[in-house]
Enzyme design. Structure first.
Site, PDB file in Angstrom:
ATOM      1  N   HIS A  16       0.876  -1.222   0.130  1.00  0.00           N
ATOM      2  CA  HIS A  16      -0.025   0.108  -0.086  1.00  0.00           C
ATOM      3  C   HIS A  16       0.788   1.304  -0.083  1.00  0.00           C
ATOM      4  CE1 HIS A  16       0.717  -0.302   4.113  1.00  0.00           C
ATOM      5  NE2 HIS A  16       0.580   0.971   4.484  1.00  0.00           N
ATOM      6  N   ASP A  17       2.115   1.225   0.421  1.00  0.00           N
ATOM      7  CA  ASP A  17       2.755   2.328   0.596  1.00  0.00           C
ATOM      8  C   ASP A  17       3.919   2.215  -0.449  1.00  0.00           C
ATOM      9  OD1 ASP A  17       1.735   4.234   2.309  1.00  0.00           O
ATOM     10  OD2 ASP A  17       2.724   3.256   4.158  1.00  0.00           O
ATOM     11  N   HIS A  75       2.818   9.901  -3.270  1.00  0.00           N
ATOM     12  CA  HIS A  75       3.102   8.429  -3.060  1.00  0.00           C
ATOM     13  C   HIS A  75       1.661   7.433  -3.305  1.00  0.00           C
ATOM     14  CE1 HIS A  75       1.130   8.430   0.940  1.00  0.00           C
ATOM     15  NE2 HIS A  75       1.124   7.081   0.809  1.00  0.00           N
ATOM     16  N   LYS A 131       6.035   5.455  -2.097  1.00  0.00           N
ATOM     17  CA  LYS A 131       7.240   6.014  -1.218  1.00  0.00           C
ATOM     18  C   LYS A 131       8.270   6.166  -2.047  1.00  0.00           C
ATOM     19  CE  LYS A 131       4.641   6.409   3.160  1.00  0.00           C
ATOM     20  NZ  LYS A 131       4.634   6.322   4.608  1.00  0.00           N
ATOM     21  N   HIS A 159      -5.761   4.863  -0.355  1.00  0.00           N
ATOM     22  CA  HIS A 159      -5.962   4.484   1.393  1.00  0.00           C
ATOM     23  C   HIS A 159      -5.766   5.873   2.076  1.00  0.00           C
ATOM     24  CE1 HIS A 159      -1.391   4.270   0.677  1.00  0.00           C
ATOM     25  NE2 HIS A 159      -1.602   4.720   1.774  1.00  0.00           N
ATOM     26  N   HIS A 160      -5.740   6.967   1.355  1.00  0.00           N
ATOM     27  CA  HIS A 160      -5.553   8.433   1.995  1.00  0.00           C
ATOM     28  C   HIS A 160      -6.681   9.013   1.643  1.00  0.00           C
ATOM     29  CE1 HIS A 160      -1.820   8.036   4.242  1.00  0.00           C
ATOM     30  NE2 HIS A 160      -1.275   7.813   3.142  1.00  0.00           N
ATOM     31  N   ASP A 200      -3.972   1.362   8.490  1.00  0.00           N
ATOM     32  CA  ASP A 200      -2.816   2.168   8.193  1.00  0.00           C
ATOM     33  C   ASP A 200      -2.724   3.433   9.357  1.00  0.00           C
ATOM     34  OD1 ASP A 200      -0.471   3.056   6.839  1.00  0.00           O
ATOM     35  OD2 ASP A 200      -1.769   4.596   6.023  1.00  0.00           O
TER      36      ASP A 200
END
Length: 454
Positions: A305-306, A336, A309, A367-368, A396
């Protein structure tokens, strides 16, 4: 030779052929679901059996005025003409199961289907004309004015079968190639002879003899070879999946190693995601989406998910808390999410599992997003946000709160749970928040965060 004698001899051949076909039908009946190749060979045997029964219509019904025999001759003659292309289509399907690696050109099977359709239209027209055949008022069968058109179709069906076999000869031994070629070849020779020797049932005898050859000499060997190749393909797929998972884990670890304080963030959030999803499924929410397969895809995708980055510089990613991010730097951090979606889409573009790729892409990209539409990158709102991303958001944020970050000290579990509760309906899906609290003790037991006393 009189017509009565030829019919009598042909019927004897038909009965003999029916006995052989019936034996093979009974043999394959118990194994019909064992493998698709068995299903199609069973269909071939059944089709040839029906073909032989239809051929006996001439002997039984010709020249009679008995009420039941008149429609019987009409029906069985129609079936007789239809059985030949159907049998060859079943044979083509049967053969293609043993072609490995697959080199069969789709155009050949498409041609077969189209020709069969055109042939059948002509056959239906024959019921109202004498296109392929005619049944006279005194109940005798005769070839129709355009019977040679049906002969042409049958010739093409046989030739297509041979082209498919010879075009994929590397998939078979030489012996099996000749056995397979016997299926279209023997009936074709018999068919050409029958044009001259009118009244003899040679075509169906050629078909019966051909499938008997396949049954006695090739089927078991081919089936075993196919099953071995099938096992090899499954093992290769398993190895590919393992390689894919190693790639996922490697990329996820690479992201985490850039920021030592995030530690096992990907592994922990994966556990959180699964527990929330399973509880939500158990309680019957989002049941049109939250299948077992959907959850499996989420669990595999969560560590990535990240991944976006990777494109963020260390100077921004590791900037300590006292030095607050500038608006420009925060915009860089926000990159990201969409970059993660792009990377996943490009990384797994080769995959045939579009559902898995879509879920992984959505978890990384969205997811943000916030339930009230105030998140990023697309300001999605409510159920516009993919379910997988809404679940990922809770996992998260909770992990980010209770574990140390370069920009903040760790919160206590109580503080973190209180925050999640307060953000229900604004940051988070309120239904998922309730489901998250139902697994609260399980999460703390599986992955205990720092103590409330810290």
């Amino acid at each position: 030779m009189t017509r009565e004698i030829s019919n009598f001899l042909s019927t004897g051949l038909d009965i003999y052929n029916c006995i052989i076909c019936l034996f093979m039908i009974l043999f394959f009946a118990k194994d019909i679901n064992k493998h698709p190749c068995c299903k199609y060979f069973f269909a071939i045997c059944l089709s040839v059996f029906i073909f032989n029964v239809a051929d006996m219509a001439n002997w039984i019904s010709e020249g009679t005025d008995q009420s039941w025999k008149i429609p019987y001759l009409h029906v069985m003659t129609f079936v007789y003409y239809l059985a030949i292309p159907c049998t060859l289509l079943f044979f083509i399907k049967y053969v293609t199961y043993f072609i490995y690696p697959a080199k069969i050109k789709p155009i050949y099977t498409k041609i077969s289907y189209v020709l069969c359709l055109i042939y059948t239209i002509g056959l239906i027209a024959t019921l109202f004309t004498d296109f392929y055949y005619v049944i006279t008022p005194d109940n005798f069968y005769h070839r129709g004015r355009f019977v040679y058109i049906s002969y042409g179709f049958n010739l093409i069906f046989h030739l297509l079968s041979m082209i498919i076999i010879l075009g994929n000869k590397k998939s078979f031994t030489k012996a099996n190639i000749w056995i397979f070629l016997s299926f279209p070849l023997f009936p074709l020779i018999a068919f050409l002879l029958q044009i001259k020797l009118y009244g003899f049932g040679l075509v169906n005898t050629g078909m019966t003899f051909s499938i008997l050859l396949v049954f006695m000499n090739a089927h078991n060997t081919l089936e075993n070879d196919f099953l071995e190749k099938d096992d090899l393909v499954r093992q290769q797929e398993k190895n590919l999946i393992l390689h894919q998972e190693h790639t996922i884990n490697g990329l996820s670890n690479l992201v985490e190693e850039r920021d030592a304080e995030t530690g096992q963030h990907a592994q922990r959030t994966t556990i959180f995601v699964e527990r929330i999803a399973r509880q939500t499924q158990k309680d019957g929410f989002y049941k049109d989406i939250l299948s077992d397969e959907y959850i499996r895809h989420m669990v595999k995708s969560a560590p990535m998910h990240d991944i976006g980055k990777i494109v963020i510089s260390d100077a921004i990613l590791k900037k300590p808390g006292p030095e607050r991010l500038t608006p420009e730097e925060y915009e860089q951090i926000k990159r990201h999410a969409p970059e993660g979606g792009r990377i996943i889409r490009e990384l797994f573009n080769f995959s045939d599992d579009e559902d898995y790729v879509s879920i992984a892409e959505a978890m990384a990209k969205s997811h943000h997003e916030h339930w009230d539409g105030s998140g990023y990158p697309e300001k999605l709102k409510g159920e516009e946000i993919p379910l997988c991303a809404r679940i990922m958001a809770i996992a998260d944020v909770f992990d980010a709160l209770v574990f140390i970050r370069c920009y903040k000290a760790p919160w206590t579990p109580t503080q973190a749970f209180d925050y999640i509760r307060e953000a229900a309906g604004t940051h988070f899906d309120p239904i998922l928040v309730e489901e998250f609290f139902k697994v609260k003790n399980e999460i703390l037991r599986l992955v205990p965060p720092p103590s409330d006393n810290n």
